[in-house]
Design a protein around this motif. Structure first.
Motif, short mmCIF file in Angstrom:
data_model
loop_
_atom_site.label_atom_id
_atom_site.label_comp_id
_atom_site.label_asym_id
_atom_site.label_seq_id
_atom_site.Cartn_x
_atom_site.Cartn_y
_atom_site.Cartn_z
N VAL A 53 7.58 -45.33 0.88
CA VAL A 53 8.15 -44.95 -0.26
C VAL A 53 8.10 -43.35 -0.49
O VAL A 53 9.01 -42.68 -0.86
CB VAL A 53 7.47 -45.71 -1.30
N ILE A 54 7.02 -42.80 -0.22
CA ILE A 54 6.78 -41.44 -0.38
C ILE A 54 7.89 -40.41 0.40
O ILE A 54 8.30 -39.49 -0.01
CB ILE A 54 5.19 -40.95 -0.37
N GLN A 93 11.83 -42.69 0.89
CA GLN A 93 12.59 -43.07 -0.32
C GLN A 93 12.61 -41.93 -1.22
O GLN A 93 13.34 -41.78 -2.28
CB GLN A 93 12.08 -44.13 -0.92
N LYS A 94 11.65 -40.77 -0.92
CA LYS A 94 11.37 -39.83 -1.68
C LYS A 94 10.73 -39.77 -3.33
O LYS A 94 11.29 -39.52 -4.07
CB LYS A 94 12.52 -38.69 -1.93
N ASN A 95 10.24 -41.14 -3.46
CA ASN A 95 9.63 -41.53 -4.63
C ASN A 95 8.30 -41.40 -4.76
O ASN A 95 7.40 -42.30 -4.36
CB ASN A 95 10.03 -43.24 -4.88
N LEU A 96 7.70 -40.33 -5.15
CA LEU A 96 6.24 -39.76 -4.91
C LEU A 96 5.48 -40.76 -5.76
O LEU A 96 4.34 -41.30 -5.54
CB LEU A 96 6.18 -38.34 -5.37
N TRP A 97 5.71 -40.98 -7.01
CA TRP A 97 4.99 -41.49 -8.16
C TRP A 97 5.06 -43.06 -7.74
O TRP A 97 4.05 -43.67 -7.99
CB TRP A 97 5.46 -41.35 -9.50
N ARG A 98 6.13 -43.61 -7.25
CA ARG A 98 6.03 -45.16 -6.95
C ARG A 98 4.84 -45.32 -5.81
O ARG A 98 4.30 -46.06 -5.75
CB ARG A 98 7.63 -45.40 -6.66
N GLY A 99 5.15 -44.17 -4.91
CA GLY A 99 4.32 -44.70 -3.47
C GLY A 99 2.65 -44.41 -3.88
O GLY A 99 1.84 -45.19 -3.49
#
Length: 135
Positions: free
Chosen positions: A63-64, A67-73
């Motif tokens: 995810v990090i 998907q480039k979704n730092l906060w979700r990861g």
């Protein structure tokens, strides 16, 4: 299972792995072929303990990174108790206030890991950054 996967029949392979109780292998295989949401669902229902943590950690880094979704990861890492790994990502990303907040909350939970010189240096650096931003 290997025969099915080798012939591109991943879903049959997953079913077979589940039937013989190799749920972690099934989840990892789903992740390998990019079926991350299915793998996450299977993780939630069938994995526990270290197996669950392994699958979730792998998903969090996907995810990090992909998907480039730092906060979700980061949320995934924290949800499975991987505080040291979360702090390392926050450090790498320069999230000083978040780093210090989490560090303060988990410092006593992680034993000596956070007392190493490496983490003490990280903490001092982030304290300096936050102090400069407050001035």
């Amino acid at each position: 299972s290997a025969h099915c996967a080798g012939n591109g029949d991943v879903l049959s392979s997953i079913v077979m792995l589940g039937l013989i109780g190799r749920n972690l292998d099934a989840v990892l295989q789903l992740q390998d072929v990019g079926m991350w949401e299915h793998a996450a669902t299977m993780t939630a229902f069938y994995l526990e303990g270290d197996q669950r943590q392994e699958a979730l950690e792998r998903w969090a880094y996907h995810v990090i990174g992909e998907q480039k979704n730092l906060w979700r990861g980061l949320g995934i890492l924290v949800s499975c108790g991987l505080y040291v790994e979360t702090l390392e990502v926050m450090n790498r990303e320069g999230l000083s206030l978040s780093f210090l907040t989490l560090f303060g909350r988990v410092e006593g939970l992680q034993g000596g890991v956070l007392q190493t010189e490496r983490f003490k240096t990280m903490r001092r650096r982030h304290q300096i950054v936050v102090a400069k931003n407050l001035l």
